[in-house]
Design a protein around this motif. Sequence first.
Motif, PDB file in Angstrom:
ATOM      1  N   GLN A 253       2.594   4.569   9.613  1.00 38.76           N
ATOM      2  CA  GLN A 253       2.681   5.794   8.821  1.00 38.76           C
ATOM      3  C   GLN A 253       1.438   5.959   7.943  1.00 38.76           C
ATOM      4  O   GLN A 253       0.849   7.039   7.875  1.00 38.76           O
ATOM      5  N   LEU A 254       1.011   4.879   7.290  1.00 39.16           N
ATOM      6  CA  LEU A 254      -0.163   4.969   6.416  1.00 39.16           C
ATOM      7  C   LEU A 254      -1.461   5.066   7.209  1.00 39.16           C
ATOM      8  O   LEU A 254      -2.411   5.728   6.764  1.00 39.16           O
ATOM      9  N   TYR A 255      -1.522   4.444   8.364  1.00 39.64           N
ATOM     10  CA  TYR A 255      -2.675   4.577   9.274  1.00 39.64           C
ATOM     11  C   TYR A 255      -2.833   6.052   9.662  1.00 39.64           C
ATOM     12  O   TYR A 255      -3.919   6.626   9.566  1.00 39.64           O
ATOM     13  N   GLU A 256      -1.746   6.675  10.078  1.00 34.25           N
ATOM     14  CA  GLU A 256      -1.785   8.092  10.475  1.00 34.25           C
ATOM     15  C   GLU A 256      -2.133   8.979   9.278  1.00 34.25           C
ATOM     16  O   GLU A 256      -2.881   9.954   9.422  1.00 34.25           O
TER      17      GLU A 256
ATOM     18  N   PHE B 114      -2.131   2.577  17.990  1.00 31.65           N
ATOM     19  CA  PHE B 114      -1.433   1.650  17.117  1.00 31.65           C
ATOM     20  C   PHE B 114      -0.589   0.681  17.938  1.00 31.65           C
ATOM     21  O   PHE B 114       0.095   1.074  18.864  1.00 31.65           O
ATOM     22  N   ARG B 115      -0.647  -0.602  17.596  1.00 33.69           N
ATOM     23  CA  ARG B 115       0.090  -1.709  18.222  1.00 33.69           C
ATOM     24  C   ARG B 115      -0.266  -1.953  19.690  1.00 33.69           C
ATOM     25  O   ARG B 115       0.485  -2.602  20.406  1.00 33.69           O
TER      26      ARG B 115
ATOM     27  N   ASP C  62       0.829  -1.201   0.000  1.00 34.98           N
ATOM     28  CA  ASP C  62       0.000   0.000   0.000  1.00 34.98           C
ATOM     29  C   ASP C  62       0.866   1.254   0.000  1.00 34.98           C
ATOM     30  O   ASP C  62       2.005   1.250   0.481  1.00 34.98           O
ATOM     31  N   THR C  63       0.275   2.343  -0.516  1.00 28.89           N
ATOM     32  CA  THR C  63       0.950   3.640  -0.575  1.00 28.89           C
ATOM     33  C   THR C  63      -0.011   4.718  -0.075  1.00 28.89           C
ATOM     34  O   THR C  63      -1.181   4.434   0.215  1.00 28.89           O
ATOM     35  N   GLU C  64       0.477   5.953  -0.042  1.00 30.13           N
ATOM     36  CA  GLU C  64      -0.391   7.075   0.336  1.00 30.13           C
ATOM     37  C   GLU C  64      -1.576   7.195  -0.612  1.00 30.13           C
ATOM     38  O   GLU C  64      -2.657   7.615  -0.205  1.00 30.13           O
TER      39      GLU C  64
END
Length: 146
Positions: A104-107, A125-126, A37-39
Amino acid sequence: MRALIQRVTRCSVTVENRVIGETGAGLLVLLGVAYDDTEKDAVYLAEKIVHLRIFEDESGRMNRSLGESGGAMMVVSQFTLLGDCRKGRRPSFVAAAPPEKAEQLYEYFIEQVRGKGIHTATGRFRAMMQVALVNDGPVTLVVESR
């Protein structure tokens, strides 16, 4: 990216016996990030989910989006959505992104949703979380970026 979305009347997330996020009516989004996945996936998914017409209008038809309904969103990281259960008895999570990339992608997804004017609460997260919700309808959908 894969999201399991549930229309809710309320939801909350508890970590270590402390509520860290809660919303009233709106959507609970369980978000899984894949290794490739990407932005671009985050932008697509945020746009799609925020504008899905799954809230009732004055005629009782699912014809309004989250923004039109004035609802909020709870976003919870959920790598197990990428679990593959086709072989054996233990799910394989090789399709899930490594934690650093996933976070990073979640945020970034959360930033995209907030940028659309949606009140957004989150899990941690986590962390081991207890997610409580009242599913409205029930309405539950899977939305994917690919």
